[in-house]
Design a protein around this motif. Sequence first.
Motif, PDB file in Angstrom:
ATOM      1  N   PRO A  73      -3.484  36.824 -37.205  1.00  0.00           N
ATOM      2  CA  PRO A  73      -3.245  37.494 -38.489  1.00  0.00           C
ATOM      3  C   PRO A  73      -3.020  36.535 -39.654  1.00  0.00           C
ATOM      4  CG  PRO A  73      -1.317  37.660 -37.072  1.00  0.00           C
ATOM      5  CD  PRO A  73      -2.417  37.092 -36.228  1.00  0.00           C
ATOM      6  N   ALA A  74      -2.710  35.274 -39.347  1.00  0.00           N
ATOM      7  CA  ALA A  74      -2.466  34.300 -40.419  1.00  0.00           C
ATOM      8  C   ALA A  74      -3.185  33.003 -40.087  1.00  0.00           C
ATOM      9  CB  ALA A  74      -0.965  34.039 -40.582  1.00  0.00           C
ATOM     10  N   THR A  75      -4.182  32.643 -40.895  1.00  0.00           N
ATOM     11  CA  THR A  75      -4.905  31.383 -40.710  1.00  0.00           C
ATOM     12  C   THR A  75      -5.016  30.673 -42.056  1.00  0.00           C
ATOM     13  OG1 THR A  75      -7.057  32.455 -41.060  1.00  0.00           O
ATOM     14  CG2 THR A  75      -6.266  32.278 -38.781  1.00  0.00           C
ATOM     15  N   VAL A  76      -5.315  29.384 -42.004  1.00  0.00           N
ATOM     16  CA  VAL A  76      -5.525  28.601 -43.226  1.00  0.00           C
ATOM     17  C   VAL A  76      -6.862  27.884 -43.114  1.00  0.00           C
ATOM     18  CG1 VAL A  76      -3.065  28.275 -43.662  1.00  0.00           C
ATOM     19  CG2 VAL A  76      -4.304  26.605 -42.271  1.00  0.00           C
ATOM     20  N   THR A  77      -7.394  27.478 -44.252  1.00  0.00           N
ATOM     21  CA  THR A  77      -8.670  26.766 -44.297  1.00  0.00           C
ATOM     22  C   THR A  77      -8.423  25.269 -44.216  1.00  0.00           C
ATOM     23  OG1 THR A  77      -9.660  28.502 -45.656  1.00  0.00           O
ATOM     24  CG2 THR A  77     -10.760  26.355 -45.640  1.00  0.00           C
ATOM     25  N   THR A  78      -9.210  24.580 -43.384  1.00  0.00           N
ATOM     26  CA  THR A  78      -9.109  23.125 -43.239  1.00  0.00           C
ATOM     27  C   THR A  78     -10.326  22.475 -43.873  1.00  0.00           C
ATOM     28  OG1 THR A  78      -7.848  23.302 -41.184  1.00  0.00           O
ATOM     29  CG2 THR A  78      -8.972  21.220 -41.599  1.00  0.00           C
ATOM     30  N   ARG A  79     -10.097  21.407 -44.621  1.00  0.00           N
ATOM     31  CA  ARG A  79     -11.189  20.702 -45.281  1.00  0.00           C
ATOM     32  C   ARG A  79     -11.401  19.332 -44.627  1.00  0.00           C
ATOM     33  NH1 ARG A  79     -12.208  23.395 -49.993  1.00  0.00           N
ATOM     34  NH2 ARG A  79     -10.543  24.734 -50.791  1.00  0.00           N
ATOM     35  N   LEU A  80     -12.643  18.881 -44.652  1.00  0.00           N
ATOM     36  CA  LEU A  80     -12.967  17.549 -44.158  1.00  0.00           C
ATOM     37  C   LEU A  80     -12.419  16.487 -45.108  1.00  0.00           C
ATOM     38  CD1 LEU A  80     -16.641  18.027 -42.956  1.00  0.00           C
ATOM     39  CD2 LEU A  80     -14.741  17.288 -41.528  1.00  0.00           C
ATOM     40  N   ARG A  94     -22.749  35.219 -33.978  1.00  0.00           N
ATOM     41  CA  ARG A  94     -21.941  36.411 -34.221  1.00  0.00           C
ATOM     42  C   ARG A  94     -20.563  36.331 -33.571  1.00  0.00           C
ATOM     43  NH1 ARG A  94     -27.020  38.196 -33.179  1.00  0.00           N
ATOM     44  NH2 ARG A  94     -26.518  38.836 -31.055  1.00  0.00           N
ATOM     45  N   CYS A  95     -19.996  35.110 -33.573  1.00  0.00           N
ATOM     46  CA  CYS A  95     -18.639  34.891 -33.095  1.00  0.00           C
ATOM     47  C   CYS A  95     -17.802  34.292 -34.228  1.00  0.00           C
ATOM     48  CB  CYS A  95     -18.616  33.937 -31.901  1.00  0.00           C
ATOM     49  SG  CYS A  95     -19.491  34.540 -30.436  1.00  0.00           S
ATOM     50  N   ARG A  96     -16.499  34.207 -34.025  1.00  0.00           N
ATOM     51  CA  ARG A  96     -15.607  33.558 -34.971  1.00  0.00           C
ATOM     52  C   ARG A  96     -14.742  32.550 -34.236  1.00  0.00           C
ATOM     53  NH1 ARG A  96     -13.699  37.551 -39.854  1.00  0.00           N
ATOM     54  NH2 ARG A  96     -15.734  38.517 -40.253  1.00  0.00           N
ATOM     55  N   ALA A  97     -14.536  31.390 -34.863  1.00  0.00           N
ATOM     56  CA  ALA A  97     -13.757  30.316 -34.236  1.00  0.00           C
ATOM     57  C   ALA A  97     -12.518  30.032 -35.068  1.00  0.00           C
ATOM     58  CB  ALA A  97     -14.608  29.051 -34.110  1.00  0.00           C
ATOM     59  N   VAL A  98     -11.390  29.857 -34.389  1.00  0.00           N
ATOM     60  CA  VAL A  98     -10.128  29.503 -35.036  1.00  0.00           C
ATOM     61  C   VAL A  98      -9.607  28.238 -34.366  1.00  0.00           C
ATOM     62  CG1 VAL A  98      -7.776  30.223 -35.571  1.00  0.00           C
ATOM     63  CG2 VAL A  98      -9.625  31.915 -35.560  1.00  0.00           C
ATOM     64  N   TRP A  99      -9.441  27.177 -35.149  1.00  0.00           N
ATOM     65  CA  TRP A  99      -9.096  25.859 -34.617  1.00  0.00           C
ATOM     66  C   TRP A  99      -7.589  25.661 -34.577  1.00  0.00           C
ATOM     67  CZ3 TRP A  99      -9.263  20.751 -37.770  1.00  0.00           C
ATOM     68  CH2 TRP A  99      -9.080  19.654 -36.914  1.00  0.00           C
ATOM     69  N   ASN A 100      -7.078  25.206 -33.427  1.00  0.00           N
ATOM     70  CA  ASN A 100      -5.688  24.782 -33.281  1.00  0.00           C
ATOM     71  C   ASN A 100      -5.698  23.259 -33.211  1.00  0.00           C
ATOM     72  OD1 ASN A 100      -3.098  24.026 -32.221  1.00  0.00           O
ATOM     73  ND2 ASN A 100      -2.825  26.117 -31.472  1.00  0.00           N
ATOM     74  N   GLU A 101      -5.499  22.617 -34.349  1.00  0.00           N
ATOM     75  CA  GLU A 101      -5.600  21.162 -34.411  1.00  0.00           C
ATOM     76  C   GLU A 101      -4.557  20.480 -33.540  1.00  0.00           C
ATOM     77  OE1 GLU A 101      -5.693  17.580 -37.784  1.00  0.00           O
ATOM     78  OE2 GLU A 101      -5.184  19.638 -38.348  1.00  0.00           O
TER      79      GLU A 101
END
Length: 395
Positions: free
Chosen positions: A360-367, A252-259
Amino acid sequence: MSSTPSTVERAFEAALYADSDAALDTGASLLASDPASDAELARRGEEFIEGAWRRGWQPADVVRIVRRELDDTHVRLVSTLILDESRRNERNEQARGPRWTAQLEELAAEAAEAAGTSGTSGASGRKASPRTDRFSYATAVLGLYRLLLRLPSIEPLDVDAPKRAAGAPKDSRMLTRIRALLAKAEATGFPEEAEALSAKAQELMARHSIDEALLAARTHAKDAPGACRIGVDPPYETAKAVLLDAVSGANRCRAVWNEALGFSTVVGFEPDLEAVELLYTSLLVQATAAMTKAEAAQRAGGRKRTKSFRQSFLAAYAHRIGDRLAEAAEGQVTAGEGELLPVLAARDVAVADETERMFPATVTTRLRGVNDAAGWEEGAAAADRAQVRARPPLR
């Protein structure tokens, strides 16, 4: 009224605002020739550390980026600066919350172990950072300061959140027990024992989270989600970030990756953040061990595509673990009833709102780069064997 620039100012002017090795050498030469500059050099370093705090960084974040970009000498230097700054501003440290304090305690223990003493060094950094000559030392310091000066601003974490339900103290004994169970599960060579240990750890994590959620609801405590940052290190960091995202969602958490900076920010309530940290670390250890064993078998059979095998292995592992955890999470929700379901629903909304506020602004990353069939098959099989037990049905 004008004054003559100090040695430190002249060294900074020469070295910190240019990228060349020659500029670094010039600044280091100035510092090496003036022993009286050491105190000012250390003081300015603490100012750079304070600047990092203002830009949203925390102690563990700074050490992580220094380790990622530089080397062990610079890690020792920055650890000394952080600890000295914390002692000088002890009153501020107490207001920054338990996670900040825990990071400092871990850093102090690492510094003491590295120095071979029971304490830490003073402002000069001589104990924590072995040095051979003044020029080498000054070169290392300037290299570190150049990095600190250029750290970008990142999302600040609310040091007062997450607030503990009803002001309850952190249950360190529970967490210590969970860590010990997971460590044994990772180390044992007997699958049945690992299964039992991991299942018990998951049971304790679930109970820890559920009890605090219900306590907060029953006492009308002003419980709020917080956030923590977890390192996602190369190589194969995209697959690792996917794994962390899967573990976060299941708790029940959310993760946002900073590559670019090598970490993910995980948003959630404190017991769930603790569960994410523990489970992600345990699964990563299990994945690495399984990958090493599978790779050795592949190489024994004459295959040499090590990099593509590992990339595909970890990608499949993360993908399959995500499926398993998603299925488990769905089963937990449908099995719940009574006062717990509304509590969890409210927490889900709070976590989503906090994530949106912070990012407020994120993008989806694909493998990408997943092209080794054997690696994918072995990774999926390892994920199926991984010691992941769904949280017990909520009731």
